[in-house]
Design an enzyme around this catalytic site. Sequence first.
Site, PDB file in Angstrom:
ATOM      1  N   CYS A  24       9.840  36.239  24.478  1.00  0.00           N
ATOM      2  CA  CYS A  24      10.522  34.981  24.757  1.00  0.00           C
ATOM      3  C   CYS A  24       9.687  33.786  24.325  1.00  0.00           C
ATOM      4  O   CYS A  24       8.466  33.845  24.294  1.00  0.00           O
ATOM      5  CB  CYS A  24      10.778  34.846  26.245  1.00  0.00           C
TER       6      CYS A  24
ATOM      7  N   ARG B 136       8.801  34.862  17.199  1.00  0.00           N
ATOM      8  CA  ARG B 136       8.328  35.743  18.270  1.00  0.00           C
ATOM      9  C   ARG B 136       9.319  36.867  18.566  1.00  0.00           C
ATOM     10  O   ARG B 136       8.971  37.828  19.233  1.00  0.00           O
ATOM     11  CB  ARG B 136       8.105  34.913  19.540  1.00  0.00           C
TER      12      ARG B 136
ATOM     13  N   TRP C 285      14.029  37.402  24.788  1.00  0.00           N
ATOM     14  CA  TRP C 285      13.893  38.768  24.257  1.00  0.00           C
ATOM     15  C   TRP C 285      14.127  39.670  25.461  1.00  0.00           C
ATOM     16  O   TRP C 285      13.292  39.745  26.356  1.00  0.00           O
ATOM     17  CB  TRP C 285      12.483  38.929  23.688  1.00  0.00           C
TER      18      TRP C 285
ATOM     19  N   ASN D 105       9.058  33.197  30.712  1.00  0.00           N
ATOM     20  CA  ASN D 105       8.555  34.251  29.836  1.00  0.00           C
ATOM     21  C   ASN D 105       7.719  35.181  30.706  1.00  0.00           C
ATOM     22  O   ASN D 105       6.960  34.707  31.537  1.00  0.00           O
ATOM     23  CB  ASN D 105       7.699  33.625  28.721  1.00  0.00           C
ATOM     24  N   GLY D 106       7.866  36.501  30.527  1.00  0.00           N
ATOM     25  CA  GLY D 106       7.073  37.450  31.320  1.00  0.00           C
ATOM     26  C   GLY D 106       7.977  38.398  32.078  1.00  0.00           C
ATOM     27  O   GLY D 106       9.174  38.486  31.808  1.00  0.00           O
TER      28      GLY D 106
ATOM     29  N   GLU E  87      -2.457  51.124   7.709  1.00  0.00           N
ATOM     30  CA  GLU E  87      -1.883  49.787   7.710  1.00  0.00           C
ATOM     31  C   GLU E  87      -0.739  49.691   6.687  1.00  0.00           C
ATOM     32  O   GLU E  87       0.285  49.075   6.956  1.00  0.00           O
ATOM     33  CB  GLU E  87      -2.980  48.748   7.437  1.00  0.00           C
TER      34      GLU E  87
ATOM     35  N   LYS F 106       3.103  48.631   7.614  1.00  0.00           N
ATOM     36  CA  LYS F 106       3.800  47.513   6.957  1.00  0.00           C
ATOM     37  C   LYS F 106       5.159  47.953   6.473  1.00  0.00           C
ATOM     38  O   LYS F 106       6.167  47.298   6.686  1.00  0.00           O
ATOM     39  CB  LYS F 106       3.007  47.020   5.752  1.00  0.00           C
TER      40      LYS F 106
ATOM     41  N   GLU G 126       7.700  48.934   9.377  1.00  0.00           N
ATOM     42  CA  GLU G 126       8.155  47.890  10.306  1.00  0.00           C
ATOM     43  C   GLU G 126       9.136  46.917   9.668  1.00  0.00           C
ATOM     44  O   GLU G 126       9.979  46.372  10.345  1.00  0.00           O
ATOM     45  CB  GLU G 126       6.981  47.169  10.976  1.00  0.00           C
TER      46      GLU G 126
ATOM     47  N   HIS H 113      -2.384  70.899   6.291  1.00  0.00           N
ATOM     48  CA  HIS H 113      -2.386  71.565   7.602  1.00  0.00           C
ATOM     49  C   HIS H 113      -1.075  71.348   8.352  1.00  0.00           C
ATOM     50  O   HIS H 113      -1.036  71.447   9.566  1.00  0.00           O
ATOM     51  CB  HIS H 113      -3.584  71.091   8.423  1.00  0.00           C
TER      52      HIS H 113
ATOM     53  N   LYS I 133       6.504  39.189  17.387  1.00  0.00           N
ATOM     54  CA  LYS I 133       5.189  38.859  16.849  1.00  0.00           C
ATOM     55  C   LYS I 133       4.122  38.925  17.927  1.00  0.00           C
ATOM     56  O   LYS I 133       3.019  39.387  17.698  1.00  0.00           O
ATOM     57  CB  LYS I 133       5.250  37.455  16.236  1.00  0.00           C
TER      58      LYS I 133
HETATM   59  C1  G6P Z   1       2.809  43.096  17.592  1.00  0.00           C
HETATM   60  C2  G6P Z   1       3.037  42.549  16.197  1.00  0.00           C
HETATM   61  C3  G6P Z   1       2.022  43.142  15.220  1.00  0.00           C
HETATM   62  C4  G6P Z   1       0.613  42.907  15.727  1.00  0.00           C
HETATM   63  C5  G6P Z   1       0.419  43.417  17.155  1.00  0.00           C
HETATM   64  C6  G6P Z   1      -0.902  42.962  17.752  1.00  0.00           C
HETATM   65  O1  G6P Z   1       3.128  44.442  17.625  1.00  0.00           O
HETATM   66  O2  G6P Z   1       4.337  42.847  15.758  1.00  0.00           O
HETATM   67  O3  G6P Z   1       2.161  42.518  13.958  1.00  0.00           O
HETATM   68  O4  G6P Z   1      -0.291  43.541  14.878  1.00  0.00           O
HETATM   69  O5  G6P Z   1       1.444  42.909  18.002  1.00  0.00           O
HETATM   70  O6  G6P Z   1      -0.888  41.565  17.833  1.00  0.00           O
HETATM   71  P1  G6P Z   1      -2.183  40.682  17.984  1.00  0.00           P
HETATM   72  O7  G6P Z   1      -1.681  39.271  18.076  1.00  0.00           O
HETATM   73  O8  G6P Z   1      -2.881  41.142  19.221  1.00  0.00           O
HETATM   74  O9  G6P Z   1      -3.021  40.907  16.766  1.00  0.00           O
END
Ligand code: G6P
Length: 609
Positions: A2, A27, A74, A100-101, A482, A486, A489, A505, A604
Amino acid sequence: MCGIVGYTGYKDATPILIDGLETLAYRGYDSAGVAVWNGSGIVMRKEKGQLKNLEEILRKEPIFGNSGIGHTRWATHGEPSYINSHPHADVQQKLVLVHNGIIENYLSLKTMLVNNGCRFVSDTDTEVVAQLLGYVYKGDPLSAILTVMRMIEGSFALAILFMDDPHSIYCACKDSPMVVGIGEDGAHVASDIPAMLAYTRDVTFMSDMQVAVLRPNGISFYNEFGQSINKAVIHIDWDIDAAKKGTYEHYMMKEICEEPVAFRKTLEQYVSVKDMRLKSDCFPWNADDVDKLKRIRIIGCGTAYHAGVMGKKYFSELAKLPVEIEIASEFRYSGHCFEEGEQLIVISQSGETADTIAAMRMAKQRGINVTAICNVIGSTIAREADSVLFTYAGPEIAVAATKSYLAQITVLFLTALYLGKLRGALDAKKVSSLLEELSKVPTHIQNLINERERIQFFASKSFASKHVFFIGRGLDYGLAMEAALKLKEISYIHSEAYAAGELKHGTIALIEDGSLVVALVTQRHLSAKIASNIEEVRVRGANVLCITNGYLPDIEGHCNEVWQLESLSEILSPFCAIVPMQLLAYYMAVQRGCSVDKPRNLAKSVTVE
Ligand code: G6P
């Protein structure tokens, strides 16, 4: 997660609230709403779905006034719907609030309130806070908020508008980010800095169990006992354009294109480039501390965790230090026996990820020294860690982290060099030659970005892939993790990372005609071994794309396509190799028509555990 905004001042509030909500949209959200004091009452507009739905309603039924609050929701408790959208009011309409929370004890509070005659309209935990506040409110907003803060359990950031004091916005938080600031035309509150950058760059971060009262000409702060307190103002030097998309179609592409600058800025904070020397005063350990250092533990979530995987390899190789790495959400359940001489490194772009914060607090309680690698000055993690190594990536808006990852691995690498030097594992000559080479990385990245059409073309041929396997050995396995994250997601293509030697394996059973395998081969000394792994998948029908560190004769004949990168020392090559992986994910997602910057179900900043 949120997003909260609020404004009270001399201008029309609604456009300011909508502007702030648009900035916070990154977000992740599924409904939005605003409440504005129009001179005679508090008027609300809210709607399910995208912000444009709310804007459409506001076009048809505008609200004018100088103070208001807004929210992007959210969903956690209750489906995304008009009824469950914020703001929420109490039954007597004495106040409205956004939240938020998560309120963990909302059910018992709700039962108590229902027994006392409250009628609820939504399924949310937030409405419980609104009703509870209305229930305890006897004409003094501050005292009612303090009472409610003591009664609710869980995490919250609240912005509240009271009918009796409609030109003030009351804000309170615990374990959920909130920032306030005063501009020329009034006072602002938001969940994150970019939402108020257009109005002020001087901001104050709220701490747990504090209350801020925003008025058009000033902000007052109170502690949990209602005593007036002073709080520091922090100047944010990100400019407004840094958080805007400009001419780019997506934030993600803009942020990839900013990588050379993010890298250079981060490097220059820790390295004196004129004499290629690490700036020792930027690292929080002196020679004595380093002598006592026995082990490093790294934690993070998502991309930050993957940066930690690279960090583990840097610390082991360059500083000869034992390293443990763990996903933050699992860290608490691992029953660690901490030993003297341990150092925890927490990695977080936002500095607000709930799981990382919780793990960090647990370690601190056990007396472990915590250093954060963080991109946001003033964030919870930056404030609570014993020391911070900042990344200088600038604001990152796209959900998929790109430039922040590059900045994180840069800081990890430089820290490993620093520790390696102090521990006598590296000599000064080796350090300065690595730094010299590192200083050329931005140019190599820029060249890769300039030649991105080739990647776009590859994506146009491969976007229909159902499964993609990223394989690598050593540092390349970390990179593969990574790269796979990417791709999955943002394009929703199933993708996995495997240590190349591990494929046979089990996972190799999944390889069939046309499977796409991306082999990362930046570690030249491992190229013969990975060439065999590539053959294993090729003979089973896979199409293999190979990313190499310079020309690698071992690899050439074994794959369908090779992207040859500038030849670099093996330990540095991942700094460049990650960029084509990010671009590949981007173009695959664009080809598939996905919402690149705001992928489904993701946020985010994940501020709930
Ligand atoms: C969420 C985001 C990711 C991010 C992760 C950790 O899952 O979608 O992109 O890597 O949080 O976020 P931070 O702000 O702690 O790096």
